[in-house]
Design a protein around this motif. Structure first.
Motif, PDB file in Angstrom:
ATOM      1  N   LEU A   1       0.842  -1.203   0.000  1.00  0.00           N
ATOM      2  CA  LEU A   1       0.000   0.000   0.000  1.00  0.00           C
ATOM      3  C   LEU A   1       0.871   1.246   0.000  1.00  0.00           C
ATOM      4  O   LEU A   1       0.554   2.246  -0.620  1.00  0.00           O
ATOM      5  N   GLU A   2       1.928   1.195   0.780  1.00  0.00           N
ATOM      6  CA  GLU A   2       2.781   2.385   0.907  1.00  0.00           C
ATOM      7  C   GLU A   2       4.116   2.009   1.508  1.00  0.00           C
ATOM      8  O   GLU A   2       4.253   0.975   2.159  1.00  0.00           O
ATOM      9  N   PHE A   3       5.093   2.882   1.294  1.00  0.00           N
ATOM     10  CA  PHE A   3       6.347   2.817   2.037  1.00  0.00           C
ATOM     11  C   PHE A   3       6.389   4.013   2.969  1.00  0.00           C
ATOM     12  O   PHE A   3       6.022   5.123   2.573  1.00  0.00           O
ATOM     13  N   ASN A   4       6.848   3.783   4.198  1.00  0.00           N
ATOM     14  CA  ASN A   4       7.229   4.895   5.060  1.00  0.00           C
ATOM     15  C   ASN A   4       8.730   4.765   5.285  1.00  0.00           C
ATOM     16  O   ASN A   4       9.257   3.652   5.329  1.00  0.00           O
ATOM     17  N   THR A   5       9.376   5.884   5.454  1.00  0.00           N
ATOM     18  CA  THR A   5      10.843   5.857   5.504  1.00  0.00           C
ATOM     19  C   THR A   5      11.344   6.136   6.921  1.00  0.00           C
ATOM     20  O   THR A   5      12.391   6.734   7.106  1.00  0.00           O
ATOM     21  N   ARG A   6      10.568   5.693   7.910  1.00  0.00           N
ATOM     22  CA  ARG A   6      10.818   6.059   9.322  1.00  0.00           C
ATOM     23  C   ARG A   6      10.174   5.005  10.212  1.00  0.00           C
ATOM     24  O   ARG A   6       9.442   4.150   9.731  1.00  0.00           O
ATOM     25  N   PHE A   7      10.427   5.130  11.507  1.00  0.00           N
ATOM     26  CA  PHE A   7       9.774   4.258  12.485  1.00  0.00           C
ATOM     27  C   PHE A   7       8.267   4.542  12.516  1.00  0.00           C
ATOM     28  O   PHE A   7       7.841   5.693  12.366  1.00  0.00           O
ATOM     29  N   GLY A   8       7.470   3.509  12.747  1.00  0.00           N
ATOM     30  CA  GLY A   8       6.024   3.690  12.889  1.00  0.00           C
ATOM     31  C   GLY A   8       5.682   4.299  14.240  1.00  0.00           C
ATOM     32  O   GLY A   8       6.402   4.148  15.210  1.00  0.00           O
ATOM     33  N   ASP A   9       4.582   4.982  14.273  1.00  0.00           N
ATOM     34  CA  ASP A   9       4.056   5.550  15.509  1.00  0.00           C
ATOM     35  C   ASP A   9       2.580   5.166  15.539  1.00  0.00           C
ATOM     36  O   ASP A   9       1.843   5.581  14.642  1.00  0.00           O
ATOM     37  N   PRO A  10       2.112   4.341  16.433  1.00  0.00           N
ATOM     38  CA  PRO A  10       2.687   3.914  17.714  1.00  0.00           C
ATOM     39  C   PRO A  10       3.390   2.545  17.718  1.00  0.00           C
ATOM     40  O   PRO A  10       3.688   2.050  18.807  1.00  0.00           O
ATOM     41  N   GLU A  11       3.673   1.954  16.558  1.00  0.00           N
ATOM     42  CA  GLU A  11       4.311   0.624  16.566  1.00  0.00           C
ATOM     43  C   GLU A  11       5.618   0.635  17.376  1.00  0.00           C
ATOM     44  O   GLU A  11       5.920  -0.308  18.113  1.00  0.00           O
ATOM     45  N   THR A  12       6.408   1.698  17.203  1.00  0.00           N
ATOM     46  CA  THR A  12       7.712   1.782  17.872  1.00  0.00           C
ATOM     47  C   THR A  12       7.559   1.708  19.391  1.00  0.00           C
ATOM     48  O   THR A  12       8.299   0.975  20.070  1.00  0.00           O
ATOM     49  N   GLN A  13       6.600   2.475  19.928  1.00  0.00           N
ATOM     50  CA  GLN A  13       6.406   2.512  21.381  1.00  0.00           C
ATOM     51  C   GLN A  13       6.002   1.126  21.894  1.00  0.00           C
ATOM     52  O   GLN A  13       6.241   0.782  23.042  1.00  0.00           O
ATOM     53  N   CYS A  14       5.352   0.352  21.041  1.00  0.00           N
ATOM     54  CA  CYS A  14       4.871  -0.970  21.430  1.00  0.00           C
ATOM     55  C   CYS A  14       5.960  -2.031  21.297  1.00  0.00           C
ATOM     56  O   CYS A  14       6.078  -2.931  22.121  1.00  0.00           O
ATOM     57  N   VAL A  15       6.771  -1.899  20.248  1.00  0.00           N
ATOM     58  CA  VAL A  15       7.752  -2.937  19.916  1.00  0.00           C
ATOM     59  C   VAL A  15       9.042  -2.792  20.731  1.00  0.00           C
ATOM     60  O   VAL A  15       9.623  -3.788  21.182  1.00  0.00           O
ATOM     61  N   LEU A  16       9.505  -1.564  20.930  1.00  0.00           N
ATOM     62  CA  LEU A  16      10.828  -1.393  21.564  1.00  0.00           C
ATOM     63  C   LEU A  16      10.931  -1.996  22.965  1.00  0.00           C
ATOM     64  O   LEU A  16      11.996  -2.504  23.326  1.00  0.00           O
ATOM     65  N   PRO A  17       9.875  -1.990  23.794  1.00  0.00           N
ATOM     66  CA  PRO A  17      10.009  -2.646  25.105  1.00  0.00           C
ATOM     67  C   PRO A  17      10.321  -4.137  24.999  1.00  0.00           C
ATOM     68  O   PRO A  17      10.775  -4.738  25.974  1.00  0.00           O
ATOM     69  N   ARG A  18      10.121  -4.750  23.837  1.00  0.00           N
ATOM     70  CA  ARG A  18      10.453  -6.177  23.664  1.00  0.00           C
ATOM     71  C   ARG A  18      11.877  -6.389  23.144  1.00  0.00           C
ATOM     72  O   ARG A  18      12.319  -7.532  23.023  1.00  0.00           O
ATOM     73  N   PHE A  19      12.562  -5.291  22.820  1.00  0.00           N
ATOM     74  CA  PHE A  19      13.897  -5.388  22.210  1.00  0.00           C
ATOM     75  C   PHE A  19      14.900  -5.892  23.243  1.00  0.00           C
ATOM     76  O   PHE A  19      15.021  -5.314  24.318  1.00  0.00           O
ATOM     77  N   ARG A  20      15.637  -6.965  22.950  1.00  0.00           N
ATOM     78  CA  ARG A  20      16.584  -7.524  23.919  1.00  0.00           C
ATOM     79  C   ARG A  20      18.030  -7.526  23.422  1.00  0.00           C
ATOM     80  O   ARG A  20      18.909  -8.018  24.095  1.00  0.00           O
ATOM     81  N   SER A  21      18.289  -7.033  22.229  1.00  0.00           N
ATOM     82  CA  SER A  21      19.666  -6.947  21.736  1.00  0.00           C
ATOM     83  C   SER A  21      20.181  -5.543  21.993  1.00  0.00           C
ATOM     84  O   SER A  21      19.539  -4.759  22.687  1.00  0.00           O
ATOM     85  N   SER A  22      21.336  -5.199  21.414  1.00  0.00           N
ATOM     86  CA  SER A  22      21.826  -3.829  21.565  1.00  0.00           C
ATOM     87  C   SER A  22      21.178  -2.942  20.501  1.00  0.00           C
ATOM     88  O   SER A  22      21.446  -3.086  19.306  1.00  0.00           O
TER      89      SER A  22
END
Ligand code: AMP
Ligand code: GLY
Length: 417
Positions: free
Chosen positions: A282-303
């Protein structure tokens, strides 16, 4: 290492929050940030700082990495300006950011790359659009340019087309122009966002997420910037991911390389998946999603810092596979009265002092009045929790939210249901 995050929403707060937890980060500056990020000790530069001012500041303060949040900054060439000074940047240059800022550019890119996308026509005048003999309804009309989510109309009939054409070319709803409208076939299915780090040579996906776009429960009411998200996405599977990799990501990377594009940032692919499991872009975005980022980053366990640096230096291929918490993340956005219409501002936000540490709270539309945080924009803040199940994450998140209040606060109650 000093890192500068550019932007002022909850997405940038989330980026700053995770970066701050990385021991290699000596300081995270969020500019301009908001009253909430500033209260939490994230420094910002003078609100009036121009792009050349920011570049000078970044050099004099020895900022080594810049992470750009909003697409508007990418369109204005912020990535180019820092990169020219040898500073690492996560965010594509202006010319590659056209993949988001111009729907026509994106379609032409997809045609060349042979990436599946809806059939389309381009119109440059009211007359050409309204006189086109369209037989299939609905028909999707998209303004060619950034329009803060307001440039897409699903036209059900010729009357809708005429109204949109008039709004664009006669009433100048999106400015004086000239304007182009891209019209495309309406696609059925469910929407998926596929987001990851992309350095122009490789793509490393983030954990999947689904956002909730409509303002009211059960997908009713107007479209918004996003009312909440869950991660992982229930619509995602390994087999779907393999198909997206093969049909979208691989041709994307081939086209970037063969056309000599410089793409070092986040790639966000919006897809419609039909009932046979076939994805169409449907589209490309060239950046982090909002609010996907706020939801996904708390699960990030690498550096996280390593992933950002690898993106900026085109060394993603060296990055070990990313690790994610197996927990489910639920994130809910709380809005000011009136959102997504005209919003009421200046209401005191109560209940912030009793916020437990096993949840995240990211600020967006807030300012300060009489030393207190008050509402300032539509999406005021967001709250998220991880849980062993979606139900436990939901319960925790809504319990935290129930402590927060201001006149007219509203949020969806069905995120993750
Ligand atoms: P876009 O900015 O192109 O992603 O469009 C905004 C929203 O409009 C998407 O998230 C979809 O919900 C919807 N949309 C866009 N294009 C189509 C299409 N071709 N068929 C159905 N819905 C669409
Ligand atoms: N959540 C959709 C977007 O960031 O555009």
């Amino acid at each position: 290492m000093k890192v500068l995050v550019l932007g002022q929403g909850a997405r940038e707060h989330a980026l700053g929050w995770l970066l701050r937890s990385q021991h290699e980060c000596t300081e995270v500056i969020i500019h301009p940030g908001n009253a909430g990020t500033q209260r939490l000790g994230f420094r910002s530069f003078s609100p009036a700082a121009s792009l050349p001012d920011l570049v000078t500041k970044a050099i004099s303060e020895n900022v080594q990495l810049v992470v750009i949040g909003p697409e508007t900054l990418l369109e204005q060439g912020y990535a180019d300006a820092f990169r020219e000074q040898g500073i690492w940047v996560v965010g594509p240059n202006r010319s590659s950011a056209q993949l988001e800022s111009s729907k026509v550019f994106a379609k032409q890119f997809m045609e060349k790359a042979n990436i599946p996308t809806a059939r389309f026509h381009i119109f440059e005048s009211e007359e050409a659009l309204t006189q086109f003999e369209q037989t299939q309804w609905p028909w999707v009309l998209k303004l060619d340019g950034l329009a803060a989510g307001k440039g897409v109309v699903i036209a059900q009939n010729p009357g809708d087309v005429q109204r949109f054409a008039k709004a664009v070319w006669k009433n100048h709803l999106f400015g004086e122009g000239p304007h182009r409208i891209l019209a495309e076939d309406f696609l059925l299915g469910h929407e998926i966002s596929y987001i990851g780090f992309c350095d122009g040579k490789s793509f490393t996906p983030l954990a999947s997420a689904t956002d909730y776009k409509r303002v009211f429960d059960h997908h009713q009411g107007a479209n918004t910037g996003g009312m909440g998200a869950i991660s992982p996405s229930p619509y995602f599977s390994d087999s779907l991911e393999r198909i997206i990799q093969k049909r979208v990501i691989e041709p994307f990377l081939r086209e970037v390389q063969s056309s000599g594009m410089d793409y070092r940032g986040i790639l966000f692919v919006g897809l419609m998946v039909d009932s046979n499991g076939n994805p169409t872009v449907l589209e490309f975005n060239t950046r982090f999603g909002d609010p996907e980022t706020q939801c996904v980053l708390p699960r990030f366990r690498s550096s996280f810092l390593s992933a950002l640096i690898a993106t900026a230096t085109q060394e993603l291929y060296k990055l070990p596979p990313l690790e994610w918490s197996s927990e489910t993340s639920v994130y809910v956005v709380a809005c000011a009265a009136g959102y997504p219409g005209e919003v009421k501002c200046g209401d005191a936000i109560e209940g912030l002092e009793i916020f437990p540490s096993d949840s995240t709270l990211f600020f967006a539309g807030v300012s300060v009045k009489d030393h207190q945080l008050v509402t300032q924009g539509g999406r005021v803040l967001g709250v998220g929790c991880l849980g062993n199940s979606i139900e436990s994450a939901r319960q925790k998140t809504y319990s935290r939210l129930s402590h927060l209040t201001w006149p007219g606060i509203h949020y969806r109650r069905d995120i993750g249901l």
